[in-house]
Design a protein around this motif. Structure first.
Motif, short mmCIF file in Angstrom:
data_model
loop_
_atom_site.label_atom_id
_atom_site.label_comp_id
_atom_site.label_asym_id
_atom_site.label_seq_id
_atom_site.Cartn_x
_atom_site.Cartn_y
_atom_site.Cartn_z
N ARG A 142 52.28 34.79 44.21
CA ARG A 142 53.58 35.65 43.78
C ARG A 142 53.34 37.11 44.51
O ARG A 142 54.23 37.69 44.65
CB ARG A 142 53.76 35.61 42.32
CG ARG A 142 55.05 36.40 41.64
CD ARG A 142 55.07 36.67 40.42
NE ARG A 142 55.21 35.20 39.90
CZ ARG A 142 54.96 35.02 38.61
NH1 ARG A 142 54.91 35.96 37.83
NH2 ARG A 142 55.03 33.72 38.11
N GLU A 143 52.23 37.88 44.39
CA GLU A 143 52.05 39.07 45.09
C GLU A 143 52.47 39.02 46.40
O GLU A 143 52.89 40.06 46.86
CB GLU A 143 50.93 39.65 44.62
CG GLU A 143 50.66 39.96 43.23
CD GLU A 143 49.16 40.39 42.85
OE1 GLU A 143 48.33 40.47 43.75
OE2 GLU A 143 48.98 40.99 41.58
N THR A 144 51.71 37.95 47.00
CA THR A 144 51.98 37.89 48.57
C THR A 144 53.59 37.63 48.98
O THR A 144 53.85 38.68 49.71
CB THR A 144 51.06 36.65 49.01
OG1 THR A 144 49.99 36.90 48.66
CG2 THR A 144 51.51 36.71 50.42
N GLU A 145 54.41 36.90 48.14
CA GLU A 145 55.59 36.69 48.58
C GLU A 145 56.35 38.14 48.15
O GLU A 145 57.22 38.61 48.97
CB GLU A 145 56.31 35.91 47.31
CG GLU A 145 55.84 34.41 47.68
CD GLU A 145 56.52 33.48 46.84
OE1 GLU A 145 57.16 33.93 45.76
OE2 GLU A 145 56.34 32.31 47.03
N GLU A 146 55.90 39.10 47.13
CA GLU A 146 56.69 40.35 46.89
C GLU A 146 56.30 41.40 48.01
O GLU A 146 57.38 42.11 48.27
CB GLU A 146 56.19 40.79 45.43
CG GLU A 146 56.84 40.03 44.18
CD GLU A 146 56.03 40.36 43.15
OE1 GLU A 146 55.08 41.41 43.21
OE2 GLU A 146 56.77 40.22 41.85
N GLN A 147 54.92 41.07 48.50
CA GLN A 147 54.63 42.01 49.56
C GLN A 147 55.41 41.60 50.88
O GLN A 147 55.81 42.57 51.71
CB GLN A 147 53.27 41.87 49.57
CG GLN A 147 52.43 42.52 48.91
CD GLN A 147 50.85 42.23 49.09
OE1 GLN A 147 50.35 41.55 49.72
NE2 GLN A 147 49.88 42.73 48.02
N SER B 70 58.44 40.21 50.94
CA SER B 70 59.78 40.64 50.61
C SER B 70 59.85 42.27 51.06
O SER B 70 60.81 42.41 51.63
CB SER B 70 60.07 40.13 49.33
OG SER B 70 61.31 40.73 49.17
N ALA B 71 59.12 43.00 50.65
CA ALA B 71 59.03 44.41 50.84
C ALA B 71 59.02 44.86 52.32
O ALA B 71 59.63 45.49 52.85
CB ALA B 71 58.23 44.98 49.89
#
Length: 327
Positions: A4-9, A11-12
């Motif tokens: 999930r953190e990787t996806e957020e990174q 996306s940013a």
């Protein structure tokens, strides 16, 4: 969790890239607008930048030359100064650029580092335009002279306006001179007209005194008839009254003249020149001028615009004998 953190990174990061791309697009649009603006200036301007070597061989000419003279930069580089400037301007160009080259070669330069002058430039279509030419010595970082560089600026409109103004000034000068000549003639005519009345009055007075009244006196003495005597008496009385009236207005009586002055006066009155008078009287022209001067003084002529011949035309000069001299 890590996924999930990787996806957020990601996306940013994508958002950052999108924002950066948007900034680049804005910058590119601004750069394109600036490029278009400067391209328009280059295409429409007639100011020409140029550069040549120390032999005055053209090394660079800006594209705006085509707007000014019709020559492309490639064509202009192959031209010599005599092909670019008219004959009368070529000397000016040679003198100014020669001074710059001399200045650039001198170890202890004295003079100007730059020049500015006006010259006639030949166009490709055979016409001629005026240019304001500026030039300066082109040097490298060490100060060594590499050649000359400068600008041409189209001043044809200004020169044409100056020429039109000069022609107008010349036309006004001619008209002014004509008006001055007319004014001078009017002054002379006014002076003659002003002198005519007293001259006529003097002539009438002298005619009455020397001719009319003496004749009537002799006629009156010779009259045998009472009626004739009365008629002549009335006529003489009227003549005497006229003489009295005229004498009251005459302020410039006939001056006393010598025989030589009288003879010169008659000849001047008849329109003879000083040389002709000298030959007729067998005297020198200088003597004639002397007598003319005395006549002018005696008749009260002081200004150069006052004519002695016009003055004598109304003077009651004594009659001349068959020998040509006055009685």
């Amino acid at each position: 969790m890590k996924h999930r953190e990787t996806e957020e990174q990601l996306s940013a990061r994508i958002k950052e890239l999108e924002a950066e791309i948007a900034r680049y697009e804005i910058a590119n649009k601004g750069l394109a607008a600036v490029e278009k603006h400067y391209r328009t200036l280059v295409e429409k301007t007639t100011d020409v930048s140029w550069k040549c070597d120390l032999e005055l061989r053209m090394a660079y000419v800006s594209p705006s030359l085509a707007n000014f003279t019709g020559f492309t930069p490639g064509e202009a580089i192959a031209l010599l100064p005599k092909d670019m400037f008219t004959g009368r301007s070529l000397n000016v160009v040679t003198e100014n650029f020669g001074a710059l080259l001399e200045y650039s070669r001198s170890e202890k330069p004295e003079g100007r580092e730059s020049v500015s002058f006006e010259a006639e430039v030949k166009c490709k279509d055979g016409s001629v335009k005026w240019a304001e030419v500026t030039g300066a010595v082109l040097r490298d970082k060490t100060g060594k002279a590499l050649g000359l560089h400068g600008m041409y600026r189209d001043i044809t409109h200004r020169k044409n306006s100056e020429q039109a103004l000069e022609e107008k000034d010349q036309s006004l000068s001619v008209q002014t001179r004509r008006l001055e000549e007319i004014n001078e003639k009017l002054k002379k005519a006014s002076l003659i007209a002003g002198n005519a009345v007293p001259m006529l009055q003097q002539y009438l007075r002298l005619t009455l005194e020397s001719m009319a009244l003496p004749y009537l006196d002799r006629l009156l003495d010779a009259c045998q008839d009472v009626e004739q005597t009365a008629l002549v008496s009335v006529l003489r009385s009227n003549m005497a009254a006229l003489l009295s009236h005229v004498s009251g207005h005459v302020q410039d009586p006939m001056p006393e003249l010598t025989s030589k002055e009288l003879e010169v006066a008659w000849l001047v009155r008849n329109g003879e020149t000083s040389q002709a008078i000298a030959e007729a009287m067998n005297i020198s022209k200088r003597s004639v001028d002397f007598y003319r001067g005395k006549l002018r003084k005696k008749f009260g002529l002081e200004g150069p615009g006052e004519s002695l011949m016009d003055r004598l035309a109304y003077a009651a000069l004594p009659t001349r004998t068959s020998s040509g001299l006055p009685d």
